[in-house]
Design a protein around this motif. Structure first.
Motif, mmCIF file in Angstrom:
data_model
loop_
_atom_site.group_PDB
_atom_site.id
_atom_site.type_symbol
_atom_site.label_atom_id
_atom_site.label_comp_id
_atom_site.label_asym_id
_atom_site.label_seq_id
_atom_site.Cartn_x
_atom_site.Cartn_y
_atom_site.Cartn_z
ATOM 1 N N VAL A 1 13.184 2.736 11.875
ATOM 2 C CA VAL A 1 11.998 3.434 10.843
ATOM 3 C C VAL A 1 10.747 3.538 11.267
ATOM 4 N N ALA A 2 10.479 3.451 12.449
ATOM 5 C CA ALA A 2 9.135 3.679 13.259
ATOM 6 C C ALA A 2 9.171 5.381 13.226
ATOM 7 N N PRO A 3 7.878 5.895 13.150
ATOM 8 C CA PRO A 3 6.656 4.873 12.954
ATOM 9 C C PRO A 3 6.225 4.995 11.711
ATOM 10 N N ASP A 4 6.899 5.536 10.796
ATOM 11 C CA ASP A 4 6.600 5.400 9.494
ATOM 12 C C ASP A 4 6.331 4.142 8.619
ATOM 13 N N ILE A 5 7.439 3.446 9.030
ATOM 14 C CA ILE A 5 7.316 1.969 8.548
ATOM 15 C C ILE A 5 7.252 1.098 9.574
ATOM 16 N N GLN B 1 0.821 -1.179 0.134
ATOM 17 C CA GLN B 1 0.060 -0.161 0.133
ATOM 18 C C GLN B 1 0.863 1.348 0.063
ATOM 19 N N ALA B 2 2.166 1.156 0.141
ATOM 20 C CA ALA B 2 3.101 2.368 -0.110
ATOM 21 C C ALA B 2 3.103 2.992 -1.287
ATOM 22 N N ALA B 3 2.870 4.409 -1.102
ATOM 23 C CA ALA B 3 3.016 5.305 -2.340
ATOM 24 C C ALA B 3 4.247 5.028 -3.107
ATOM 25 N N ASP B 4 5.362 5.059 -2.363
ATOM 26 C CA ASP B 4 6.615 4.806 -3.229
ATOM 27 C C ASP B 4 7.450 3.780 -2.696
ATOM 28 N N ARG B 5 7.157 2.534 -3.292
ATOM 29 C CA ARG B 5 7.706 1.348 -2.699
ATOM 30 C C ARG B 5 9.304 1.145 -2.919
ATOM 31 N N ARG B 6 9.902 2.106 -3.704
ATOM 32 C CA ARG B 6 11.292 2.159 -4.015
ATOM 33 C C ARG B 6 12.016 2.973 -2.754
ATOM 34 N N GLU B 7 11.116 3.985 -2.284
ATOM 35 C CA GLU B 7 11.810 4.925 -1.207
ATOM 36 C C GLU B 7 11.584 4.139 0.061
ATOM 37 N N LEU B 8 10.486 3.285 0.213
ATOM 38 C CA LEU B 8 10.318 2.527 1.440
ATOM 39 C C LEU B 8 11.575 1.308 1.540
ATOM 40 N N HIS B 9 11.824 0.597 0.476
ATOM 41 C CA HIS B 9 13.101 -0.137 0.352
ATOM 42 C C HIS B 9 14.288 0.635 0.879
ATOM 43 N N ALA C 1 19.076 -6.860 17.337
ATOM 44 C CA ALA C 1 19.141 -6.208 15.823
ATOM 45 C C ALA C 1 17.684 -5.943 15.575
ATOM 46 N N ALA C 2 16.763 -6.821 15.854
ATOM 47 C CA ALA C 2 15.373 -6.448 15.311
ATOM 48 C C ALA C 2 14.900 -5.218 16.059
ATOM 49 N N LEU C 3 15.407 -5.121 17.145
ATOM 50 C CA LEU C 3 14.688 -3.853 17.981
ATOM 51 C C LEU C 3 15.129 -2.702 17.203
ATOM 52 N N ARG C 4 16.343 -2.461 16.884
ATOM 53 C CA ARG C 4 16.905 -1.588 16.402
ATOM 54 C C ARG C 4 16.667 -1.259 14.997
ATOM 55 N N VAL C 5 16.491 -2.053 14.263
ATOM 56 C CA VAL C 5 15.965 -2.088 12.930
ATOM 57 C C VAL C 5 14.548 -1.451 13.036
ATOM 58 N N ARG D 1 14.768 3.242 2.824
ATOM 59 C CA ARG D 1 14.736 3.666 4.089
ATOM 60 C C ARG D 1 14.955 2.458 5.154
ATOM 61 N N VAL D 2 14.520 1.054 4.409
ATOM 62 C CA VAL D 2 14.625 -0.185 5.247
ATOM 63 C C VAL D 2 16.247 -0.407 5.007
ATOM 64 N N GLU D 3 16.670 -0.514 3.907
ATOM 65 C CA GLU D 3 17.988 -0.913 3.377
ATOM 66 C C GLU D 3 18.850 -0.062 4.395
ATOM 67 N N ALA D 4 18.692 1.247 4.478
ATOM 68 C CA ALA D 4 19.494 2.155 5.190
ATOM 69 C C ALA D 4 19.507 1.621 6.466
ATOM 70 N N ALA D 5 18.393 1.314 7.169
ATOM 71 C CA ALA D 5 18.222 0.679 8.497
ATOM 72 C C ALA D 5 18.892 -0.494 9.039
ATOM 73 N N LEU D 6 18.743 -1.519 7.875
ATOM 74 C CA LEU D 6 19.587 -2.585 7.912
ATOM 75 C C LEU D 6 21.091 -2.632 7.704
ATOM 76 N N ALA D 7 21.867 -1.238 7.175
ATOM 77 C CA ALA D 7 23.364 -1.494 7.153
ATOM 78 C C ALA D 7 23.968 -1.581 8.738
ATOM 79 N N GLY D 8 25.026 -2.446 8.739
ATOM 80 C CA GLY D 8 25.723 -2.741 9.569
ATOM 81 C C GLY D 8 25.098 -3.638 10.740
#
Length: 201
Positions: free
Chosen positions: A63-67, A14-22, A55-59, A24-31
């Motif tokens: 990205v919360a609360p938007d994702i 349902q995301a308006a911009d799935r590319r941007e969504l990915h 690790a799960a909590l930090r990710v 942001r999450v990819e940036a959160a996953l780094a490291g």
């Protein structure tokens, strides 16, 4: 023996911009030791259940609360099927898959709507007790899911061990206001619980 983690973005279609969504999450996953695999799912494995939970909590907080993200954490034997591609299999991964499937089903129940993380272990009974770990995770998830945007930002700062006065300056409020919110919203409690959970072997 490893603690695999499977994460999945909730409502990504349902995301308006799935590319941007990915992005942001990819940036959160780094490291973190986690990386996208297919579609909206990402995976990784850790030496301990506590490291996987952390690790799960930090990710999630990054990205919360938007994702919104759900997680399944497993414990068990892991076999590398292809060293070149890094493809893995085994009871640890099956446990993580079972955990994330349970999380997705639980979210549809009114009393468990804020649950985002679950843990399972391989059938032989080795590893941390799922009942004890899941009791703590469900309570923590409920507290996290009840936070407003400012409390989430303060939570990030507290978990990063920033001083409350520095968090207050960034928020444009007094250090006293940060302390009051930390007590009222259970932020100090979440930090303490997260430290204990991080130590699970």
């Amino acid at each position: 023996m490893r603690a695999p983690v499977i994460g999945d973005i909730i409502g990504s279609r349902q995301a308006a911009d799935r590319r941007e969504l990915h992005r942001r999450v990819e940036a959160a996953l780094a490291g973190t030791g986690l990386a996208f695999t297919v579609g909206d799912e990402f995976q990784g494995s850790f030496a301990t259940v506590g490291a996987a939970i952390d690790a799960a909590l930090r990710v999630r907080l990054a990205v919360a609360p938007d994702i919104d993200i759900r997680f399944g954490i497993g414990w068990g034997a892991v076999t590398v099927l292809d060293a070149e591609s890094g493809i893995q299999d085994g009871p640890g991964w099956w446990a993580a898959r079972d955990a994330i499937e349970w999380t997705a089903a639980a979210q549809r129940q009114p009393g468990l709507a804020l649950v985002r993380t679950a843990y399972r272990r391989q059938p032989d009974g080795t590893g941390p007790d799922p009942d004890a770990v899941n009791a703590a995770l469900m309570c923590r998830d409920h507290l996290l899911g009840s936070l407003d945007d400012r409390s989430i930002r303060i939570m990030r700062g507290l978990l990063s061990e920033q001083a409350k006065k520095d968090i207050a300056k960034a928020e444009g409020i007094s250090a006293s206001a940060v302390s009051q919110r930390a007590g009222r919203d259970g932020l100090d409690l979440i930090v303490l619980a997260s430290r204990h959970l991080r130590g699970i072997r």
